[in-house]
Every structure is written in structure tokens, then in C-alpha cells.
Design a protein around this motif. Structure first.
Motif, PDB file in Angstrom:
ATOM      1  N   GLU A 134       0.719  -1.296  -0.096  1.00  0.00           N
ATOM      2  CA  GLU A 134      -0.011   0.126  -0.127  1.00  0.00           C
ATOM      3  C   GLU A 134       0.957   1.367   0.155  1.00  0.00           C
ATOM      4  OE1 GLU A 134      -3.171  -0.039  -0.194  1.00  0.00           O
ATOM      5  OE2 GLU A 134      -3.759  -2.024   0.116  1.00  0.00           O
ATOM      6  N   THR A 135       2.011   1.279   0.771  1.00  0.00           N
ATOM      7  CA  THR A 135       2.637   2.341   0.727  1.00  0.00           C
ATOM      8  C   THR A 135       4.373   2.051   0.747  1.00  0.00           C
ATOM      9  OG1 THR A 135       2.563   2.263   3.186  1.00  0.00           O
ATOM     10  CG2 THR A 135       1.086   3.909   2.011  1.00  0.00           C
ATOM     11  N   SER A 136       5.195   2.815   0.772  1.00  0.00           N
ATOM     12  CA  SER A 136       6.509   2.508   0.518  1.00  0.00           C
ATOM     13  C   SER A 136       7.253   3.606   1.310  1.00  0.00           C
ATOM     14  CB  SER A 136       6.978   2.354  -0.898  1.00  0.00           C
ATOM     15  OG  SER A 136       6.830   3.373  -1.565  1.00  0.00           O
ATOM     16  N   LEU A 137       8.254   2.880   1.678  1.00  0.00           N
ATOM     17  CA  LEU A 137       9.628   4.024   2.406  1.00  0.00           C
ATOM     18  C   LEU A 137      10.890   4.044   2.031  1.00  0.00           C
ATOM     19  CD1 LEU A 137      10.630   5.993   4.622  1.00  0.00           C
ATOM     20  CD2 LEU A 137      10.529   3.791   6.148  1.00  0.00           C
ATOM     21  N   GLY A 138      11.604   4.913   1.511  1.00  0.00           N
ATOM     22  CA  GLY A 138      12.866   4.769   0.975  1.00  0.00           C
ATOM     23  C   GLY A 138      14.156   5.294   1.886  1.00  0.00           C
ATOM     24  N   VAL A 139      15.124   4.885   1.931  1.00  0.00           N
ATOM     25  CA  VAL A 139      16.121   5.240   2.824  1.00  0.00           C
ATOM     26  C   VAL A 139      17.357   5.081   2.256  1.00  0.00           C
ATOM     27  CG1 VAL A 139      17.352   5.062   5.268  1.00  0.00           C
ATOM     28  CG2 VAL A 139      14.610   4.079   4.829  1.00  0.00           C
ATOM     29  N   VAL A 140      18.125   6.270   2.051  1.00  0.00           N
ATOM     30  CA  VAL A 140      19.512   6.445   1.429  1.00  0.00           C
ATOM     31  C   VAL A 140      20.328   7.486   2.214  1.00  0.00           C
ATOM     32  CG1 VAL A 140      18.694   7.972  -0.378  1.00  0.00           C
ATOM     33  CG2 VAL A 140      20.851   6.681  -0.663  1.00  0.00           C
ATOM     34  N   THR A 141      21.410   6.974   2.805  1.00  0.00           N
ATOM     35  CA  THR A 141      22.471   7.542   3.291  1.00  0.00           C
ATOM     36  C   THR A 141      23.655   7.000   3.099  1.00  0.00           C
ATOM     37  OG1 THR A 141      22.511   6.570   5.525  1.00  0.00           O
ATOM     38  CG2 THR A 141      20.796   8.182   5.503  1.00  0.00           C
ATOM     39  N   ASP A 142      24.651   7.789   3.725  1.00  0.00           N
ATOM     40  CA  ASP A 142      26.108   7.354   3.321  1.00  0.00           C
ATOM     41  C   ASP A 142      26.331   7.051   1.829  1.00  0.00           C
ATOM     42  OD1 ASP A 142      27.250   6.299   6.302  1.00  0.00           O
ATOM     43  OD2 ASP A 142      25.197   6.692   5.946  1.00  0.00           O
ATOM     44  N   LEU A 143      26.012   7.970   1.023  1.00  0.00           N
ATOM     45  CA  LEU A 143      26.136   8.006  -0.199  1.00  0.00           C
ATOM     46  C   LEU A 143      27.067   8.738  -1.096  1.00  0.00           C
ATOM     47  CD1 LEU A 143      24.641   6.730  -3.029  1.00  0.00           C
ATOM     48  CD2 LEU A 143      23.074   8.638  -2.610  1.00  0.00           C
ATOM     49  N   GLY A 144      28.202   8.391  -1.582  1.00  0.00           N
ATOM     50  CA  GLY A 144      29.133   9.246  -2.117  1.00  0.00           C
ATOM     51  C   GLY A 144      28.629  10.334  -3.259  1.00  0.00           C
ATOM     52  N   LYS A 145      27.929   9.857  -4.186  1.00  0.00           N
ATOM     53  CA  LYS A 145      27.337  10.563  -5.352  1.00  0.00           C
ATOM     54  C   LYS A 145      25.909   9.890  -5.779  1.00  0.00           C
ATOM     55  CE  LYS A 145      29.786   8.107  -8.653  1.00  0.00           C
ATOM     56  NZ  LYS A 145      30.756   8.195  -9.824  1.00  0.00           N
ATOM     57  N   PRO A 146      25.180  11.006  -6.098  1.00  0.00           N
ATOM     58  CA  PRO A 146      23.768  10.474  -6.792  1.00  0.00           C
ATOM     59  C   PRO A 146      24.099   9.256  -7.862  1.00  0.00           C
ATOM     60  CG  PRO A 146      23.760  12.786  -6.482  1.00  0.00           C
ATOM     61  CD  PRO A 146      25.216  12.224  -6.295  1.00  0.00           C
ATOM     62  N   ASP A 173      36.082  24.881   5.378  1.00  0.00           N
ATOM     63  CA  ASP A 173      36.708  25.636   6.509  1.00  0.00           C
ATOM     64  C   ASP A 173      36.787  24.945   7.947  1.00  0.00           C
ATOM     65  OD1 ASP A 173      36.597  27.665   4.387  1.00  0.00           O
ATOM     66  OD2 ASP A 173      34.610  28.397   5.219  1.00  0.00           O
ATOM     67  N   GLY A 174      36.238  23.713   8.107  1.00  0.00           N
ATOM     68  CA  GLY A 174      36.023  23.065   9.220  1.00  0.00           C
ATOM     69  C   GLY A 174      37.199  22.460   9.793  1.00  0.00           C
ATOM     70  N   PRO A 175      36.845  21.900  10.880  1.00  0.00           N
ATOM     71  CA  PRO A 175      38.312  21.417  11.689  1.00  0.00           C
ATOM     72  C   PRO A 175      38.683  20.027  11.390  1.00  0.00           C
ATOM     73  CG  PRO A 175      36.123  20.907  12.901  1.00  0.00           C
ATOM     74  CD  PRO A 175      35.863  21.606  11.546  1.00  0.00           C
ATOM     75  N   TYR A 176      38.111  19.335  10.594  1.00  0.00           N
ATOM     76  CA  TYR A 176      38.558  18.012  10.002  1.00  0.00           C
ATOM     77  C   TYR A 176      39.760  18.033   9.486  1.00  0.00           C
ATOM     78  CZ  TYR A 176      33.922  15.893  11.039  1.00  0.00           C
ATOM     79  OH  TYR A 176      32.866  15.607  11.689  1.00  0.00           O
ATOM     80  N   PRO A 177      40.727  16.847   9.641  1.00  0.00           N
ATOM     81  CA  PRO A 177      42.055  16.845   8.982  1.00  0.00           C
ATOM     82  C   PRO A 177      41.771  16.814   7.606  1.00  0.00           C
ATOM     83  CG  PRO A 177      41.727  15.115  10.526  1.00  0.00           C
ATOM     84  CD  PRO A 177      40.477  15.872  10.567  1.00  0.00           C
ATOM     85  N   GLU A 178      42.571  17.024   6.634  1.00  0.00           N
ATOM     86  CA  GLU A 178      42.411  17.133   5.291  1.00  0.00           C
ATOM     87  C   GLU A 178      42.072  15.825   4.642  1.00  0.00           C
ATOM     88  OE1 GLU A 178      42.112  19.658   3.334  1.00  0.00           O
ATOM     89  OE2 GLU A 178      42.354  20.828   4.836  1.00  0.00           O
ATOM     90  N   MET A 179      42.687  14.645   5.229  1.00  0.00           N
ATOM     91  CA  MET A 179      42.362  13.496   4.611  1.00  0.00           C
ATOM     92  C   MET A 179      40.946  13.100   4.931  1.00  0.00           C
ATOM     93  SD  MET A 179      44.017   9.811   5.519  1.00  0.00           S
ATOM     94  CE  MET A 179      45.799  10.402   4.903  1.00  0.00           C
ATOM     95  N   LEU A 180      40.347  13.368   6.034  1.00  0.00           N
ATOM     96  CA  LEU A 180      38.955  13.042   6.284  1.00  0.00           C
ATOM     97  C   LEU A 180      38.134  13.832   5.542  1.00  0.00           C
ATOM     98  CD1 LEU A 180      36.833  11.601   8.146  1.00  0.00           C
ATOM     99  CD2 LEU A 180      37.097  13.455   9.847  1.00  0.00           C
ATOM    100  N   LYS A 181      38.587  15.193   5.230  1.00  0.00           N
ATOM    101  CA  LYS A 181      37.685  16.203   4.230  1.00  0.00           C
ATOM    102  C   LYS A 181      37.565  15.527   3.043  1.00  0.00           C
ATOM    103  CE  LYS A 181      38.585  20.353   6.672  1.00  0.00           C
ATOM    104  NZ  LYS A 181      39.425  21.950   6.698  1.00  0.00           N
ATOM    105  N   ARG A 182      38.755  15.060   2.363  1.00  0.00           N
ATOM    106  CA  ARG A 182      38.725  14.651   1.013  1.00  0.00           C
ATOM    107  C   ARG A 182      37.607  13.109   0.997  1.00  0.00           C
ATOM    108  NH1 ARG A 182      44.244  15.917   1.344  1.00  0.00           N
ATOM    109  NH2 ARG A 182      44.915  13.728   1.926  1.00  0.00           N
ATOM    110  N   ARG A 183      37.756  12.268   2.110  1.00  0.00           N
ATOM    111  CA  ARG A 183      36.858  11.259   2.070  1.00  0.00           C
ATOM    112  C   ARG A 183      35.595  11.483   2.193  1.00  0.00           C
ATOM    113  NH1 ARG A 183      33.900   9.021   6.613  1.00  0.00           N
ATOM    114  NH2 ARG A 183      33.114   7.052   5.855  1.00  0.00           N
ATOM    115  N   ILE A 184      35.039  12.759   3.001  1.00  0.00           N
ATOM    116  CA  ILE A 184      33.708  12.786   3.120  1.00  0.00           C
ATOM    117  C   ILE A 184      33.236  13.720   1.570  1.00  0.00           C
ATOM    118  CG2 ILE A 184      32.103  14.416   4.143  1.00  0.00           C
ATOM    119  CD1 ILE A 184      33.814  14.034   6.688  1.00  0.00           C
ATOM    120  N   ALA A 185      33.883  14.373   0.979  1.00  0.00           N
ATOM    121  CA  ALA A 185      33.631  14.925  -0.050  1.00  0.00           C
ATOM    122  C   ALA A 185      33.639  13.990  -1.495  1.00  0.00           C
ATOM    123  CB  ALA A 185      34.303  16.294  -0.187  1.00  0.00           C
ATOM    124  N   GLY A 186      34.537  12.876  -1.389  1.00  0.00           N
ATOM    125  CA  GLY A 186      34.655  12.091  -2.336  1.00  0.00           C
ATOM    126  C   GLY A 186      33.621  11.326  -2.978  1.00  0.00           C
TER     127      GLY A 186
END
Length: 269
Positions: A134-146, A173-186
Motif C-alpha cells: 500500500e505504501t513505501s519508504l525509501g532510505v538512502v544515506t552514506d552515499l558518495g554521489k547520486p 573551512d571546518g576542523p577535520y583533517p584534510e584526509m577526512l575532508k577528502r574522504r567525506i567529499a569524495g
């Protein structure tokens, strides 16, 4: 009948969503301790003893931390890809673990669970659609790119839980180390607000009832920025699903979806 659900926690410290429908209750992810999941569920009127299973989207600790205790103490069946199940710590009973493929469809009681692969730095990561006919729910997190695979997977859902992890400039501009920033944005990291807006624009349809913005970074995003970004997409489409920002430290209000009228957009069960 229609799905009822509540986001119990959403963010890098733990993710968990409760769904009721099809004569059963399940969790999507269990990234909190079993005790905290039980407390959050009780706060929204539920009872962990009534939950039959958990579907894990991937094996990072903020999505599977409670799995072993839930399986051992509460008897929950744990469904996830082989890569996901390998990362569950605490020696869950092997008979409670159910490996599934990242493109599988399977049933838990009267619910159909549909999976699709997602780009993330965890083997066997997937998005999830829960449907009761009858109804549906979609869940998407931890996704590097659409991706087109994810877009097709989530097309036509009645409710959508969508990652809106970080504001690009706040991350830079945030406090994370550069390696972590690249991981998150990758491409194997997390969706920025702009990337989420792009995916949301593709998924919007008149039958979408509920939209929850999820997995917001507590250091690299603000709820008002995420809400304004999604609100602009909704305004441009002249659509107005109920919009909420999921929180890390307290559960959201339970949501009961409405069944569709004949002729509404939707995917077959």
C-alpha cells in the motif's frame, strides 16, 4: 494498512529507523546500543520486544553497533550484505545472520525489502526501500554521489529519508583533517547539501508525503541550511511533502503514511 515509522537516531554517532507494517516491525540500521534503541523506541510508543528483524545498509559502526546484542538478547534476524555482516562485532549468533545481495528483494513478514547498491567506502553498501503493498519508504544515506541506480530504486516512494550530510564550504573551512575532508567529499563519502538537492529534484513526485533530511554532520552542516536547501527544491517543483530534519540525539515523531488513491503515481509491489 500503511507503513508507520520513526527515525530513532540519525548522524555519525548512530543511525536507526523503526518501521511497522505488514504484520511485523523491523529496524533499518542499528547504530546505537540495544539499550539506547529500546529507550528511543519506547519514547515513541514502541517496544523493542515486538521487533523481528533489522536490515543493515552497510557495516560501519554507526549503522551496525547494536546488531550482535539485538540478535543474541532479543532474537532479531539480521539482514545485510556479506560485506556488512562481516563487520558486525560482538559474536552475533550465526543462525541470526542472513546474507543478502545488494540488488536483492526479500520478505520479512508482510513487508517487501528492496535493495540497491550505493557508492560508499563500505563493501556491500546499499539503499533500502520498505513496502507493504500500500505504501513505501525509501532510505538512502552514506552515499558518495547520486547515481541512476539509486534514483531508479527510490522512484515513486511515499516517504523518503535522504542524506544531506554537509555544506561544502563548512566542510572546507571546518576542523577535520584534510584526509577526512577528502574522504567525506569524495565519490565514496557522503552527500553534500547540493548533491542531495540534485537527487531530491529527480525523485520528487506528487505522491511524496514525507521527506526527512538525514545524517547531517554536527560539524559541517546546520539544520537550517539543509532545510532551506531542500525547501528551495520543493518550492521550485510546487510540491509540499512534510519536511523534517532528522536528529542525532532524540527520536523523531512517528509517521503514519496514507494509502494511495487509485491512479496515483507508484511502483508495483
Amino acid at each position: 494498512m500503511a507503513l508507520r515509522y520513526a527515525i530513532l537516531s540519525s548522524g555519525s554517532s548512530g543511525n536507526c529507523l523503526w518501521v511497522q507494517g505488514g504484520g511485523v516491525e523491523i529496524l533499518v540500521d542499528c547504530g546505537l546500543s540495544a539499550r539506547r534503541i529500546g529507550e528511543r523506541l519506547a519514547a515513541v510508543g514502541g517496544d523493542l520486544r515486538n521487533v523481528q528483524a533489522v536490515v543493515c545498509t552497510h557495516g560501519h559502526g554507526d549503522h551496525v553497533a547494536g546488531a550482535a546484542v539485538l540478535a543474541r538478547r532479543y532474537g532479531l534476524e539480521v539482514h545485510g550484505s556479506a560485506g556488512t555482516l562481516r563487520h558486525i562485532r560482538g559474536e552475533p549468533p550465526p543462525e541470526r545472520l542472513h546474507p543478502v545481495g545488494v540488488r536483492d528483494r526479500f520478505r520479512i513478514g508482510g513487508l517487501e525489502i528492496r535493495l540497491a547498491p550505493t557508492p560508499h567506502d563500505a563493501v556491500g553498501s546499499c539503499s533500502v526501500v520498505v513496502a507493504d503493498g500500500e505504501t513505501s519508504l525509501g532510505v538512502v544515506t552514506d552515499l558518495g554521489k547520486p547515481t541512476e541506480t539509486v534514483r531508479k530504486h527510490l522512484e515513486g516512494v511515499d516517504a523518503l529519508v535522504l542524506e544531506m550530510n554537509h555544506d561544502r564550504q563548512m566542510l572546507i573551512d571546518g576542523p577535520y583533517p584534510e584526509m577526512l575532508k577528502r574522504r567525506i567529499a569524495g565519490d565514496l563519502g557522503h552527500l553534500s547539501n547540493d548533491q542531495s538537492a540534485e537527487l531530491l529534484a529527480q525523485l520528487l513526485h506528487p505522491g511524496l508525503q514525507q521527506l526527512a533530511l538525514a545524517h547531517l554532520s554536527e560539524h559541517n552542516n546546520l539544520p537550517e541550511i539543509a532545510r532551506d536547501t531542500a525547501g528551495e527544491v520543493l518550492a521550485n517543483a510546487a510540491l509540499s511533502p512534510n519536511l523534517v530534519v532528522a536528529e542525532q540525539h532524540r527520536p523523531g515523531e512517528p509517521v503514519l503514511l496514507r494509502t494511495r488513491r487509485k491512479g496515483q503515481l507508484g511502483l508495483p509491489f
